[in-house]
Design an enzyme around this catalytic site. Structure first.
Site, PDB file in Angstrom:
ATOM      1  N   ASN A 147      -7.139  -4.139  20.422  1.00 16.86           N
ATOM      2  CA  ASN A 147      -5.850  -4.813  20.474  1.00 16.86           C
ATOM      3  C   ASN A 147      -4.895  -4.114  19.523  1.00 16.86           C
ATOM      4  O   ASN A 147      -5.148  -4.026  18.316  1.00 16.86           O
ATOM      5  CB  ASN A 147      -6.023  -6.274  20.075  1.00 16.86           C
ATOM      6  CG  ASN A 147      -4.702  -7.003  19.960  1.00 16.86           C
ATOM      7  OD1 ASN A 147      -3.715  -6.626  20.583  1.00 16.86           O
ATOM      8  ND2 ASN A 147      -4.685  -8.070  19.166  1.00 16.86           N
ATOM      9  N   TYR A 172      33.230  32.845  -3.398  1.00 15.86           N
ATOM     10  CA  TYR A 172      33.350  31.389  -3.348  1.00 15.86           C
ATOM     11  C   TYR A 172      34.726  31.049  -2.790  1.00 15.86           C
ATOM     12  O   TYR A 172      35.754  31.452  -3.345  1.00 15.86           O
ATOM     13  CB  TYR A 172      33.203  30.762  -4.742  1.00 15.86           C
ATOM     14  CG  TYR A 172      33.556  29.296  -4.741  1.00 15.86           C
ATOM     15  CD1 TYR A 172      32.704  28.361  -4.153  1.00 15.86           C
ATOM     16  CD2 TYR A 172      34.748  28.847  -5.300  1.00 15.86           C
ATOM     17  CE1 TYR A 172      33.040  27.018  -4.121  1.00 15.86           C
ATOM     18  CE2 TYR A 172      35.083  27.505  -5.272  1.00 15.86           C
ATOM     19  CZ  TYR A 172      34.227  26.593  -4.684  1.00 15.86           C
ATOM     20  OH  TYR A 172      34.558  25.264  -4.642  1.00 15.86           O
ATOM     21  N   ASN A 186       0.819   2.115   7.115  1.00 11.14           N
ATOM     22  CA  ASN A 186       0.604   1.213   5.991  1.00 11.14           C
ATOM     23  C   ASN A 186       0.557   1.917   4.650  1.00 11.14           C
ATOM     24  O   ASN A 186       0.628   1.258   3.603  1.00 11.14           O
ATOM     25  CB  ASN A 186      -0.697   0.431   6.192  1.00 11.14           C
ATOM     26  CG  ASN A 186      -0.617  -0.503   7.382  1.00 11.14           C
ATOM     27  OD1 ASN A 186       0.241  -1.368   7.440  1.00 11.14           O
ATOM     28  ND2 ASN A 186      -1.498  -0.314   8.349  1.00 11.14           N
ATOM     29  N   ARG A 239       0.815  -1.222   0.000  1.00  9.04           N
ATOM     30  CA  ARG A 239       0.000   0.000   0.000  1.00  9.04           C
ATOM     31  C   ARG A 239       0.846   1.268   0.000  1.00  9.04           C
ATOM     32  O   ARG A 239       0.342   2.352  -0.284  1.00  9.04           O
ATOM     33  CB  ARG A 239      -0.938   0.001   1.210  1.00  9.04           C
ATOM     34  CG  ARG A 239      -2.181  -0.860   1.008  1.00  9.04           C
ATOM     35  CD  ARG A 239      -3.108  -0.787   2.185  1.00  9.04           C
ATOM     36  NE  ARG A 239      -2.666  -1.644   3.277  1.00  9.04           N
ATOM     37  CZ  ARG A 239      -3.240  -1.671   4.479  1.00  9.04           C
ATOM     38  NH1 ARG A 239      -4.247  -0.863   4.749  1.00  9.04           N
ATOM     39  NH2 ARG A 239      -2.788  -2.493   5.410  1.00  9.04           N
ATOM     40  N   TYR A 256      39.851  24.410  -9.300  1.00  8.81           N
ATOM     41  CA  TYR A 256      39.712  23.214 -10.158  1.00  8.81           C
ATOM     42  C   TYR A 256      40.313  23.495 -11.539  1.00  8.81           C
ATOM     43  O   TYR A 256      39.934  24.453 -12.213  1.00  8.81           O
ATOM     44  CB  TYR A 256      38.233  22.857 -10.274  1.00  8.81           C
ATOM     45  CG  TYR A 256      37.937  21.577 -11.008  1.00  8.81           C
ATOM     46  CD1 TYR A 256      38.636  20.405 -10.731  1.00  8.81           C
ATOM     47  CD2 TYR A 256      36.939  21.525 -11.967  1.00  8.81           C
ATOM     48  CE1 TYR A 256      38.348  19.229 -11.390  1.00  8.81           C
ATOM     49  CE2 TYR A 256      36.630  20.344 -12.633  1.00  8.81           C
ATOM     50  CZ  TYR A 256      37.349  19.197 -12.341  1.00  8.81           C
ATOM     51  OH  TYR A 256      37.054  18.024 -12.998  1.00  8.81           O
ATOM     52  N   LYS A 309       8.957  -1.055   3.106  1.00 12.95           N
ATOM     53  CA  LYS A 309       8.079  -0.245   3.952  1.00 12.95           C
ATOM     54  C   LYS A 309       8.730   0.235   5.239  1.00 12.95           C
ATOM     55  O   LYS A 309       8.681   1.430   5.571  1.00 12.95           O
ATOM     56  CB  LYS A 309       6.797  -1.013   4.297  1.00 12.95           C
ATOM     57  CG  LYS A 309       5.866  -0.177   5.191  1.00 12.95           C
ATOM     58  CD  LYS A 309       4.501  -0.793   5.380  1.00 12.95           C
ATOM     59  CE  LYS A 309       4.507  -1.936   6.336  1.00 12.95           C
ATOM     60  NZ  LYS A 309       3.133  -2.316   6.758  1.00 12.95           N
ATOM     61  N   GLY A 347       1.656 -15.026   8.122  1.00 10.30           N
ATOM     62  CA  GLY A 347       1.000 -14.540   9.327  1.00 10.30           C
ATOM     63  C   GLY A 347       1.983 -14.169  10.422  1.00 10.30           C
ATOM     64  O   GLY A 347       3.175 -14.501  10.385  1.00 10.30           O
ATOM     65  N   THR A 348       1.454 -13.475  11.428  1.00  9.12           N
ATOM     66  CA  THR A 348       2.301 -12.934  12.495  1.00  9.12           C
ATOM     67  C   THR A 348       2.907 -14.021  13.366  1.00  9.12           C
ATOM     68  O   THR A 348       4.076 -13.927  13.758  1.00  9.12           O
ATOM     69  CB  THR A 348       1.491 -11.954  13.365  1.00  9.12           C
ATOM     70  OG1 THR A 348       0.269 -12.596  13.801  1.00  9.12           O
ATOM     71  CG2 THR A 348       1.135 -10.694  12.582  1.00  9.12           C
TER      72      THR A 348
END
Length: 460
Positions: free
Chosen positions: A170, A366, A228, A16, A387, A23, A78-79
């Site tokens: 939860n 400069y 997310n 997402r 330079y 992520k 799954g967790t």
């Protein structure tokens, strides 16, 4: 207090976010989300931190280094399945184990410490971190007994109308007795519509075994926010930015407008410093006391001593000593060291330059790959020509010298002590101490010659 372990779940791809960046590596206030979690655990002196990685595993390892242990979840099932990948590192351990998420960056040390303390006081097998939210739609509800014990965690889709009224949810964050967690994990099944293994099932398994399950409510539910998508990332950024600003203000820093001030994590600011609006203080930056920073200052990995003023300027990988001023509209690039009581003025660019005490570079110059001594005046329009198309060369201007306006110092070149360079000079050879250097064509005036030149608007 028992030994503390932690499992940080960071294996999800995060589709997402619609991003090539993994992520949990998306930054919040300048630091990847997963690093916020790991740093909080480090401040709590957690003994073992196991980060479960999957998608983007190499990128996470590269960012976190060897400060944590890694467990690989090859398939995201799954967790509980993710936590099971950490079992080999936990199976011989006693104590308490946190289960946290790499995309929940706002949890504070205070909240986790309070959760741990409550878990141990209750002598619980597991303690759930809960939050009371205005709209609990989509979240698992905490069902308590009359005595306050957790009876069940009911998912929204499975909740009765009475259970859906419950606003205590939860958060998915837990403390477990480590050995009891391992026993419960071994019994988790995937007989659900998704065919996945969920940590939530460990709670039911422990209750059925007669174990005590407790719940601890977070004082600030926003801390439990998961990220997310990009919208939630912005919300987390705003929350943490406010928290960082409040911490600094409590420590004696004045932030004129916190809403327009961006201070990343781990920035250090001394007391009685004033941060003006539109200022960005990025990672690695330290600010001393009694400074004025901004408005519109952007500092990345800059060390600033006491009583320094910086306005409308950009500084990167640089250092400024006490009582100096920078800006407005200066650009200070990597490798620059600005000494004490120095003035760096408007439209000045410095790069890999060391500027001595009391020196002035007031405007439109400069100075790159240079060492400028003490008490030097760099006139308007001075350029160190460093330079040659292949190699950078160094310019040295020694103490007490005066560089006139519109001067080119063609490196490698040294201007000695107390020397004077006349305005408009192009210096290609070293200038001895106390010498006057003039390197320009002698002026010739031709009376009346201007009338012979064609020009617009000339009268016949």
């Amino acid at each position: 207090m028992s030994k503390i372990h932690a499992v940080v779940l960071a294996a999800g791809q995060g589709t997402r976010m619609k991003s090539k960046l993994y992520k949990v590596l998306h930054p919040v206030c300048g630091k990847p989300m997963v690093q916020h979690v790991v740093d909080t655990l480090a401040s709590m002196r957690v003994e073992d931190v196991i980060v479960v990685v999957g998608h983007g595993a190499d990128a996470v390892r590269s960012r976190l280094g060897d400060r944590v242990t890694y467990a690989l979840q090859k398939e995201q099932l799954g967790t509980a399945h993710a936590v099971q990948q950490a079992v080999p590192f936990l199976q011989a351990k006693e104590g308490t184990t946190f289960i946290l998420y790499g995309d929940v960056p706002l949890l504070s040390e205070e909240t986790l410490t309070a959760l741990l303390r409550y878990h141990e006081e209750q002598q619980a097998a597991a303690t759930v971190l809960t939050a009371v939210v205005p709209d609990p739609t989509g979240y698992g509800r905490i069902v308590r007994s009359e005595t306050g014990e957790v009876q069940a965690i009911v998912e929204h889709k499975d909740a009765t109308p009475e259970e859906r009224v419950i606003r205590e949810i939860n958060t998915g964050i837990y403390c477990f007795d480590n050995q009891k967690l391992l026993k419960a994990l071994a019994q988790v099944k995937n007989d659900n519509a998704q065919g996945e293994y969920y940590v939530t099932d460990c709670i039911g398994i422990l209750r059925e075994a007669g174990e005590k399950v407790a719940a601890f409510e977070a004082v600030d539910p926003d801390e439990t926010m998961g990220v997310n998508d990009r919208s939630q990332l912005a919300e987390a950024e705003a929350y943490m930015r406010k928290r960082i600003a409040v911490r600094h203000m409590k420590n004696g820093v004045t932030i004129v407008d916190p809403a327009s001030t961006y201070i990343e994590a781990d920035v250090v600011i001394g007391a009685d410093t004033v941060i003006q609006p539109g200022t960005y203080l990025r990672a690695g930056t330290t600010i001393g006391a009694d400074c004025v920073i901004g408005p519109q200052a952007d500092l990345s990995n800059v060390q600033v001593a006491d009583r320094v003023t910086i306005s409308y300027s950009v500084m990167v990988d640089a250092r400024v000593e006490a009582d100096s001023t920078v800006g407005p509209f200066a650009y200070v690039r990597p490798g620059t060291e600005i000494g004490p009581s120095v003035k760096i003025g408007d439209f000045v660019e410095l790069k890999n330059a060391k500027i001595g005490k009391g020196t002035k570079v007031p405007h439109l110059s400069y100075v790159g790959d240079a060492e400028i001594g003490e008490g030097v005046n760099i006139g308007c329009g001075t350029i160190t020509v460093n330079y040659d198309g292949a190699v950078k060369h160094k310019t040295v201007v020694m103490d007490g010298s005066f560089i006139g306006c519109n001067t080119n110092l063609v490196a490698p070149v040294t201007v000695g002590q107390q020397a004077y360079v006349a305005a408009g000079s192009t210096i290609t050879q070293d200038v001895p101490d106390e010498a006057l250097a003039i390197a320009r064509e002698r002026q010739i005036n031709k009376p009346g010659y201007a009338n012979k030149l064609p020009r617009k608007g000339k009268k016949d």
